[in-house]
Motif scaffolding. Structure first.
Motif, short mmCIF file in Angstrom:
data_model
loop_
_atom_site.label_atom_id
_atom_site.label_comp_id
_atom_site.label_asym_id
_atom_site.label_seq_id
_atom_site.Cartn_x
_atom_site.Cartn_y
_atom_site.Cartn_z
N UNK A 51 0.85 -1.19 0.00
CA UNK A 51 0.00 0.00 0.00
C UNK A 51 0.89 1.24 0.00
N UNK A 52 0.66 2.16 -0.95
CA UNK A 52 1.43 3.40 -1.02
C UNK A 52 2.59 3.37 -2.00
N UNK A 53 2.88 2.21 -2.59
CA UNK A 53 3.96 2.13 -3.57
C UNK A 53 3.61 2.95 -4.81
N UNK A 54 4.64 3.27 -5.58
CA UNK A 54 4.51 4.18 -6.72
C UNK A 54 5.10 3.52 -7.97
N UNK A 55 4.37 3.59 -9.06
CA UNK A 55 4.89 3.12 -10.35
C UNK A 55 5.51 4.30 -11.06
N UNK A 56 6.72 4.10 -11.60
CA UNK A 56 7.38 5.11 -12.43
C UNK A 56 7.64 4.45 -13.78
N UNK A 57 7.25 5.13 -14.85
CA UNK A 57 7.36 4.53 -16.18
C UNK A 57 7.77 5.58 -17.22
N UNK A 58 7.97 5.09 -18.43
CA UNK A 58 8.36 5.94 -19.55
C UNK A 58 7.15 6.54 -20.26
N UNK A 59 7.24 6.57 -21.58
CA UNK A 59 6.21 7.19 -22.42
C UNK A 59 5.01 6.26 -22.60
N UNK A 60 3.84 6.86 -22.75
CA UNK A 60 2.64 6.19 -23.23
C UNK A 60 2.15 5.10 -22.28
N UNK A 61 2.26 5.31 -20.98
CA UNK A 61 1.79 4.33 -20.01
C UNK A 61 0.28 4.19 -20.14
N UNK A 62 -0.20 2.95 -20.17
CA UNK A 62 -1.64 2.68 -20.25
C UNK A 62 -2.19 2.68 -21.65
N UNK A 63 -1.33 2.52 -22.65
CA UNK A 63 -1.81 2.47 -24.04
C UNK A 63 -2.58 1.17 -24.25
N UNK A 64 -3.22 1.05 -25.39
CA UNK A 64 -3.97 -0.17 -25.70
C UNK A 64 -5.45 0.04 -25.50
N UNK A 65 -6.12 -1.01 -25.07
CA UNK A 65 -7.58 -0.94 -24.94
C UNK A 65 -7.98 0.03 -23.83
N UNK A 66 -9.22 0.44 -23.88
CA UNK A 66 -9.69 1.48 -22.97
C UNK A 66 -10.29 0.94 -21.68
#
Length: 164
Positions: A51-66
Motif C-alpha cells: 500500500x502506497x507504492x509508486x509506479x514510475x514509467x516511460x512514455x505512453x503508459x496505459x496504451x492499448x484498450x480502454x
C-alpha cells in the motif's frame, strides 16, 4: 496530497493488457484483478507491492484498450500514484475517474530506479528521491482533480457534491 512509497520501474508503452491481462477480465472484483496486476511484465509485482507504492514509467503508459479495469487493478493493489513521461489519454481519464493520481513529467531522463523510495507532494508540485536526495518539480494536478482523487474517484466526489 502526499505519497511516499517504493518505486516499481517500467519502460515505455506499458499497455493495459500488461497492466491487467484480458484473461482475467471475467470478473469486476478489483481485489481479484489486483492479484494479477502487471503479472505478464513483472510476475512478482502483485505479491510484493505494498500500500502506497509508486509506479514510475516511460512514455505512453496505459496504451492499448480502454478498459477501466487497468487503473482500478493498480489502485486495488495498493499503488498510490503513477509517475510517467506520458500517459495514453483514455487511461489518464479512467485513472482520474477512479481516483488514481497520475503525474505526467514529459520527456526527459527520470533518475528514479526500481526500489528507490519516492516522496511526492502533489499540492506543492515536488517529488524527492529519498535514496539519492534528489528533488524535482512535478506538475501540480488541478485542484478539482486532486479533490476527485481525495474523494476516492468521480462517483464518490459527485455524491459528496450532491449531498451539499
Amino acid at each position: 496530497m502526499r505519497f511516499s512509497g517504493k518505486v516499481w520501474r517500467y519502460g515505455h508503452n506499458v499497455d493495459t493488457d500488461v497492466i491487467i491481462p484480458a484473461r482475467y477480465l471475467n470478473t469486476a472484483d478489483m481485489k481479484e484483478l489486483a492479484a494479477h496486476a502487471m503479472e505478464d511484465i513483472d510476475p512478482e509485482f502483485a505479491g510484493r507491492v505494498q500500500q502506497g507504492d509508486i509506479i514510475v514509467a516511460g512514455k505512453n503508459f496505459g496504451c492499448g484498450s480502454s478498459r477501466e479495469h487497468a487503473p482500478g487493478a493498480l489502485k486495488a493493489a495498493g499503488v498510490a500514484c503513477v509517475v510517467a513521461e506520458s500517459f495514453a489519454r483514455i487511461f489518464y481519464r479512467n485513472a482520474i475517474n477512479i481516483g488514481l493520481p497520475l503525474i505526467e513529467l514529459g520527456e526527459g531522463e527520470i533518475n528514479i530506479k526500481a526500489g528507490d523510495m519516492l516522496e511526492v507532494d502533489l499540492a506543492a508540485g515536488v517529488a524527492k528521491n529519498a535514496n539519492t536526495g534528489e528533488s524535482f518539480t512535478v506538475p501540480a494536478l488541478p485542484g478539482f482533480i486532486q479533490e476527485i482523487a481525495q474523494a476516492g474517484g468521480l462517483v464518490s466526489y459527485t455524491k459528496k457534491k450532491l449531498e451539499k
